[in-house]
Write a protein that holds these residues in place. Structure first.
Motif, PDB file in Angstrom:
ATOM      1  N   LEU A 194      -8.015 -12.279   5.793  1.00  0.00           N
ATOM      2  CA  LEU A 194      -9.194 -12.924   6.376  1.00  0.00           C
ATOM      3  C   LEU A 194      -9.297 -14.388   5.945  1.00  0.00           C
ATOM      4  O   LEU A 194      -9.910 -15.203   6.645  1.00  0.00           O
ATOM      5  CB  LEU A 194     -10.460 -12.167   5.963  1.00  0.00           C
ATOM      6  N   TYR A 195      -8.716 -14.724   4.811  1.00  0.00           N
ATOM      7  CA  TYR A 195      -8.683 -16.111   4.342  1.00  0.00           C
ATOM      8  C   TYR A 195      -7.437 -16.848   4.844  1.00  0.00           C
ATOM      9  O   TYR A 195      -7.194 -17.980   4.430  1.00  0.00           O
ATOM     10  CB  TYR A 195      -8.723 -16.154   2.817  1.00  0.00           C
ATOM     11  N   GLY A 196      -6.662 -16.199   5.678  1.00  0.00           N
ATOM     12  CA  GLY A 196      -5.465 -16.837   6.202  1.00  0.00           C
ATOM     13  C   GLY A 196      -4.294 -16.851   5.245  1.00  0.00           C
ATOM     14  O   GLY A 196      -3.354 -17.641   5.419  1.00  0.00           O
ATOM     15  N   ILE A 197      -4.319 -15.979   4.235  1.00  0.00           N
ATOM     16  CA  ILE A 197      -3.241 -15.916   3.246  1.00  0.00           C
ATOM     17  C   ILE A 197      -2.345 -14.727   3.573  1.00  0.00           C
ATOM     18  O   ILE A 197      -2.838 -13.595   3.694  1.00  0.00           O
ATOM     19  CB  ILE A 197      -3.813 -15.764   1.827  1.00  0.00           C
ATOM     20  N   PRO A 198      -1.050 -14.925   3.738  1.00  0.00           N
ATOM     21  CA  PRO A 198      -0.152 -13.791   3.968  1.00  0.00           C
ATOM     22  C   PRO A 198      -0.298 -12.767   2.839  1.00  0.00           C
ATOM     23  O   PRO A 198      -0.355 -13.135   1.663  1.00  0.00           O
ATOM     24  CB  PRO A 198       1.243 -14.426   3.967  1.00  0.00           C
ATOM     25  N   SER A 199      -0.342 -11.497   3.199  1.00  0.00           N
ATOM     26  CA  SER A 199      -0.591 -10.484   2.183  1.00  0.00           C
ATOM     27  C   SER A 199       0.125  -9.191   2.510  1.00  0.00           C
ATOM     28  O   SER A 199       0.416  -8.888   3.667  1.00  0.00           O
ATOM     29  CB  SER A 199      -2.093 -10.237   2.019  1.00  0.00           C
ATOM     30  N   ILE A 200       0.398  -8.426   1.444  1.00  0.00           N
ATOM     31  CA  ILE A 200       1.121  -7.164   1.557  1.00  0.00           C
ATOM     32  C   ILE A 200       0.422  -6.139   0.678  1.00  0.00           C
ATOM     33  O   ILE A 200       0.167  -6.384  -0.497  1.00  0.00           O
ATOM     34  CB  ILE A 200       2.591  -7.310   1.109  1.00  0.00           C
ATOM     35  N   ALA A 201       0.104  -4.985   1.264  1.00  0.00           N
ATOM     36  CA  ALA A 201      -0.366  -3.833   0.491  1.00  0.00           C
ATOM     37  C   ALA A 201       0.827  -2.913   0.265  1.00  0.00           C
ATOM     38  O   ALA A 201       1.564  -2.608   1.203  1.00  0.00           O
ATOM     39  CB  ALA A 201      -1.473  -3.096   1.239  1.00  0.00           C
ATOM     40  N   VAL A 202       1.008  -2.457  -0.977  1.00  0.00           N
ATOM     41  CA  VAL A 202       2.200  -1.688  -1.332  1.00  0.00           C
ATOM     42  C   VAL A 202       1.808  -0.364  -1.976  1.00  0.00           C
ATOM     43  O   VAL A 202       1.021  -0.342  -2.931  1.00  0.00           O
ATOM     44  CB  VAL A 202       3.100  -2.455  -2.327  1.00  0.00           C
ATOM     45  N   SER A 203       2.370   0.724  -1.464  1.00  0.00           N
ATOM     46  CA  SER A 203       2.139   2.048  -2.037  1.00  0.00           C
ATOM     47  C   SER A 203       3.460   2.803  -2.097  1.00  0.00           C
ATOM     48  O   SER A 203       4.386   2.540  -1.336  1.00  0.00           O
ATOM     49  CB  SER A 203       1.129   2.839  -1.197  1.00  0.00           C
ATOM     50  N   ILE A 204       3.510   3.756  -3.030  1.00  0.00           N
ATOM     51  CA  ILE A 204       4.702   4.579  -3.191  1.00  0.00           C
ATOM     52  C   ILE A 204       4.296   6.036  -3.014  1.00  0.00           C
ATOM     53  O   ILE A 204       3.239   6.459  -3.483  1.00  0.00           O
ATOM     54  CB  ILE A 204       5.375   4.306  -4.551  1.00  0.00           C
ATOM     55  N   HIS A 205       5.100   6.795  -2.290  1.00  0.00           N
ATOM     56  CA  HIS A 205       4.746   8.172  -1.951  1.00  0.00           C
ATOM     57  C   HIS A 205       4.792   9.060  -3.195  1.00  0.00           C
ATOM     58  O   HIS A 205       5.728   8.987  -3.986  1.00  0.00           O
ATOM     59  CB  HIS A 205       5.720   8.704  -0.905  1.00  0.00           C
ATOM     60  N   GLY A 206       3.763   9.887  -3.372  1.00  0.00           N
ATOM     61  CA  GLY A 206       3.695  10.758  -4.536  1.00  0.00           C
ATOM     62  C   GLY A 206       2.945  10.093  -5.673  1.00  0.00           C
ATOM     63  O   GLY A 206       2.669   8.891  -5.648  1.00  0.00           O
ATOM     64  N   ARG A 207       2.603  10.876  -6.677  1.00  0.00           N
ATOM     65  CA  ARG A 207       1.774  10.376  -7.772  1.00  0.00           C
ATOM     66  C   ARG A 207       2.560  10.040  -9.032  1.00  0.00           C
ATOM     67  O   ARG A 207       2.019   9.459  -9.959  1.00  0.00           O
ATOM     68  CB  ARG A 207       0.715  11.423  -8.128  1.00  0.00           C
ATOM     69  N   SER A 208       3.845  10.391  -9.090  1.00  0.00           N
ATOM     70  CA  SER A 208       4.588  10.207 -10.342  1.00  0.00           C
ATOM     71  C   SER A 208       5.024   8.763 -10.564  1.00  0.00           C
ATOM     72  O   SER A 208       5.099   8.294 -11.702  1.00  0.00           O
ATOM     73  CB  SER A 208       5.811  11.130 -10.370  1.00  0.00           C
TER      74      SER A 208
END
Length: 252
Positions: A118-132
């Motif tokens: 929303l501020y015009g800054i390139p961004s990436i959300a990162v997640s890994i499958h599973g909880r370990s």
């Protein structure tokens, strides 16, 4: 690059510092993250209590700013108040547990990246499958490669990337898919229990099995051992329906 790292699992979370370990040798890295776990807070912000910020040292690996608010608070504070200039990129994660399908609506990890967009800054959300979270380092290695491409080529205003990775070494992952967000709901339930004072309380839960009838969804990609990359828009307007709605309103 000049980077801001944040998350929703708290400033001491291992996934956050896996990104620090990967990026800090070659980039300017700032860590601003919640002082405790704030998972599933969505795009919430703090309005009725003051935000407090303090420096913390994380096991000698690095220092970061711990904020008493939400992931979105962290991004806002970083951009508006704390950092001398806007970062080149914001990376949120690495979250243990995939953020796919309808979970994007609840995820603090995803919302932090959305706020930056929303501020015009390139961004990436990162997640890994599973909880370990056995392979945070591999995930961070991939994200550095992806971030260089994003830095060089940019993203459209108001668009960020939601990335989910299998919890395997990179050579064991089947590949990369550009995926759409699945929108089918999980099978949810509330378990009713009774406390020692004979008062009822509830635990919310859901079926962790992902229904992926369509192979082009984020849930299908991650279940089939692919890295899923989904471009997500902050603009939630349904442009396809707009013209139809205009004609309907005119007949009222």
């Amino acid at each position: 690059m000049n980077l801001l790292l944040t998350n929703d699992d708290g400033i001491f979370a291992e996934g956050l510092w896996a990104l620090w370990d990967q990026f800090s040798p070659n980039h300017t890295v700032h860590v601003i993250a919640p002082n405790r776990e704030r998972s599933a807070v969505g795009h919430g912000i703090t309005l009725h209590t003051p935000l407090r910020v303090e420096w913390v040292d994380v096991n000698g690996r690095g220092k970061g700013l711990a904020v008493s608010g939400t992931p979105v608070d962290c991004v806002k504070l970083g951009i508006i108040e704390i950092l001398e200039k806007k970062p080149d990129m914001v990376i949120s994660g690495i979250n243990p547990g995939a953020n796919i399908g309808v979970n994007l609506n609840y995820s603090g990890t995803v919302s932090a990246a959305k706020e930056a967009a929303l501020y015009g800054i390139p961004s990436i959300a990162v997640s890994i499958h599973g909880r370990s979270g056995r392979h945070y380092h591999d995930a961070a290695t991939f994200i550095e490669t992806l971030s260089r491409d994003v830095f060089q080529k940019g993203l459209p205003f108001g668009t960020f990337l939601n990335v989910n990775l299998p919890d395997y070494p990179l050579p064991q992952i089947a590949g990369i898919r550009i995926s759409r967000q699945a929108i089918s709901m999980f099978s949810e339930y509330f378990e009713r229990r009774t406390d020692p004072r004979n008062q009822p309380y509830f635990w919310q839960g859901c079926d962790t099995h992902h229904n992926h009838h369509s192979s082009d969804t984020d849930s299908a990609a991650i279940c089939e051992n692919y890295i899923s990359i989904t471009p997500v828009k902050c603009d939630m307007t349904d442009y396809t329906f707009m013209e139809d709605l205009k004609s309907r309103i005119q007949t009222l």
